[in-house]
Design a protein around this motif. Structure first.
Motif, PDB file in Angstrom:
ATOM      1  N   GLU A  84      36.443  -8.833  48.368  1.00 49.49           N
ATOM      2  CA  GLU A  84      36.025  -9.314  49.684  1.00 49.49           C
ATOM      3  C   GLU A  84      34.508  -9.355  49.878  1.00 49.49           C
ATOM      4  O   GLU A  84      34.022 -10.183  50.633  1.00 49.49           O
ATOM      5  CB  GLU A  84      36.711  -8.501  50.780  1.00 49.49           C
ATOM      6  N   PRO A  85      33.718  -8.499  49.203  1.00 47.39           N
ATOM      7  CA  PRO A  85      32.266  -8.649  49.369  1.00 47.39           C
ATOM      8  C   PRO A  85      31.695  -9.826  48.585  1.00 47.39           C
ATOM      9  O   PRO A  85      30.508 -10.129  48.717  1.00 47.39           O
ATOM     10  CB  PRO A  85      31.713  -7.324  48.817  1.00 47.39           C
ATOM     11  N   TYR A  86      32.517 -10.498  47.753  1.00 49.58           N
ATOM     12  CA  TYR A  86      32.009 -11.473  46.802  1.00 49.58           C
ATOM     13  C   TYR A  86      32.165 -12.909  47.283  1.00 49.58           C
ATOM     14  O   TYR A  86      32.968 -13.218  48.162  1.00 49.58           O
ATOM     15  CB  TYR A  86      32.731 -11.336  45.451  1.00 49.58           C
ATOM     16  N   THR A  87      31.405 -13.799  46.621  1.00 52.31           N
ATOM     17  CA  THR A  87      31.606 -15.229  46.778  1.00 52.31           C
ATOM     18  C   THR A  87      32.685 -15.670  45.793  1.00 52.31           C
ATOM     19  O   THR A  87      33.104 -14.896  44.921  1.00 52.31           O
ATOM     20  CB  THR A  87      30.315 -16.003  46.497  1.00 52.31           C
ATOM     21  N   TYR A  88      33.090 -16.920  45.908  1.00 56.89           N
ATOM     22  CA  TYR A  88      34.148 -17.433  45.037  1.00 56.89           C
ATOM     23  C   TYR A  88      33.743 -17.326  43.571  1.00 56.89           C
ATOM     24  O   TYR A  88      34.535 -16.881  42.730  1.00 56.89           O
ATOM     25  CB  TYR A  88      34.452 -18.880  45.397  1.00 56.89           C
ATOM     26  N   ARG A  89      32.522 -17.722  43.238  1.00 54.26           N
ATOM     27  CA  ARG A  89      32.083 -17.682  41.840  1.00 54.26           C
ATOM     28  C   ARG A  89      32.076 -16.261  41.296  1.00 54.26           C
ATOM     29  O   ARG A  89      32.495 -16.020  40.159  1.00 54.26           O
ATOM     30  CB  ARG A  89      30.685 -18.300  41.722  1.00 54.26           C
ATOM     31  N   GLU A  90      31.612 -15.323  42.092  1.00 55.22           N
ATOM     32  CA  GLU A  90      31.605 -13.926  41.664  1.00 55.22           C
ATOM     33  C   GLU A  90      33.030 -13.403  41.498  1.00 55.22           C
ATOM     34  O   GLU A  90      33.317 -12.621  40.573  1.00 55.22           O
ATOM     35  CB  GLU A  90      30.854 -13.074  42.673  1.00 55.22           C
ATOM     36  N   ALA A  91      33.932 -13.839  42.376  1.00 56.85           N
ATOM     37  CA  ALA A  91      35.321 -13.384  42.305  1.00 56.85           C
ATOM     38  C   ALA A  91      35.999 -13.887  41.038  1.00 56.85           C
ATOM     39  O   ALA A  91      36.763 -13.149  40.404  1.00 56.85           O
ATOM     40  CB  ALA A  91      36.091 -13.861  43.534  1.00 56.85           C
ATOM     41  N   VAL A  92      35.722 -15.132  40.659  1.00 50.80           N
ATOM     42  CA  VAL A  92      36.318 -15.691  39.437  1.00 50.80           C
ATOM     43  C   VAL A  92      35.893 -14.875  38.223  1.00 50.80           C
ATOM     44  O   VAL A  92      36.719 -14.520  37.374  1.00 50.80           O
ATOM     45  CB  VAL A  92      35.905 -17.165  39.261  1.00 50.80           C
ATOM     46  N   ALA A  93      34.607 -14.548  38.127  1.00 51.61           N
ATOM     47  CA  ALA A  93      34.109 -13.767  36.992  1.00 51.61           C
ATOM     48  C   ALA A  93      34.705 -12.358  36.986  1.00 51.61           C
ATOM     49  O   ALA A  93      35.073 -11.832  35.930  1.00 51.61           O
ATOM     50  CB  ALA A  93      32.587 -13.696  37.040  1.00 51.61           C
TER      51      ALA A  93
END
Length: 262
Positions: free
Chosen positions: A119-128
């Motif tokens: 939840e603290p992340y953006t989509y790109r960070e979440a994918v990684a």
């Protein structure tokens, strides 16, 4: 001492030395060839090629050719379960009959992993992050929120899921993202007399931000606290505030009480 040096120059000494050296060479040759014959060096049965076969097929081949086998398992993402990925010795190696062949097989059951907090992340960070945990991104949906592409919610098998929940490695996680087009103003919730956990939930899902929490009086049970004041609070002249506004809370020990309607 002079007699010893004289003896070294005699024909008898040279003959004895030659005989001793020859005996050593003969013994070494006998041991070498005997050991090779005993171990049948260079002879044996070639190990069959087993990589890529199903474990059932590999076991059948080994049994037919007189080999023993032992199986270990490993989980590999995106690989068909039940197939052989490693063998020891390698294919083509000559080994004795009844030799044990070690197989590594892809397991059918994925090991569990703990879902990371996205939840603290953006989509790109979440994918990684999901990739690092051996998980995949499933469907993505958007809902009104001022933060574009920020992770608002995680779902698994159609149901909301919390960080830390154990799920099979390789699972797909659906993500709910902010569309960056949230309303500029949202309603100020009335949080007084609400349990603290319930108040946090309302703030998070109302497009607001949890601010400072002030503790009033002695707190002996952190699971039983109630909101006694908030800032800003809803009034007749102030019912809305900007999206993302910080809501500060004052809490005290106690539980929510039902207030009768007048």
């Amino acid at each position: 001492m002079s007699k010893f040096w004289a003896y070294l120059k005699t024909k008898q000494f040279r003959l004895n030395a030659i005989l001793a050296i020859g005996s050593i060479i003969i013994v070494v040759l006998i041991v070498f060839f005997s050991l090779g014959f005993y171990t049948r060096h260079g002879e044996g049965i070639p190990v069959p090629q087993l990589k890529g076969l199903s474990v059932e097929k590999a076991m059948s081949i080994l049994k037919d050719q007189g080999f023993e086998y032992k199986i270990d398992s490993v989980y590999v993402l995106d690989q068909p379960p039940g197939s052989v990925v490693e063998q020891d010795p390698d294919a083509g190696t000559n080994v004795k009959e009844n030799r044990t062949i070690y197989l590594t097989v892809i397991t059918r059951l994925a090991p569990p992993v703990a879902l990371p907090d996205l939840e603290p992340y953006t989509y790109r960070e979440a994918v990684a992050t999901l990739s690092n945990f051996g998980l995949k991104v499933g469907d993505t949906t958007y809902k009104s929120d001022i933060a574009r592409d920020r992770i608002l919610e995680m779902r698994f098998a159609g149901q909301p899921i919390k960080a830390g929940t154990k799920i099979p490695q390789g699972s797909r996680i659906d993500l709910v993202l902010g569309n960056g087009e949230g309303a500029s103003e949202v309603e100020i919730p009335d949080l007084v007399n609400q349990d603290l956990d319930a108040a946090k939930f309302v703030i998070k899902n109302g497009g607001l931000t949890l601010g400072t929490i002030t503790y009033q009086g002695q707190i002996t049970d952190s699971t039983s606290m109630v909101v006694v004041a908030q800032s800003p609070m809803k009034t007749d002249s102030l019912s809305k505030t900007s999206n993302g506004t910080r809501i500060n809370l004052t809490v005290s020990q106690g539980k929510k009480t039902d207030v009768p309607n007048n």
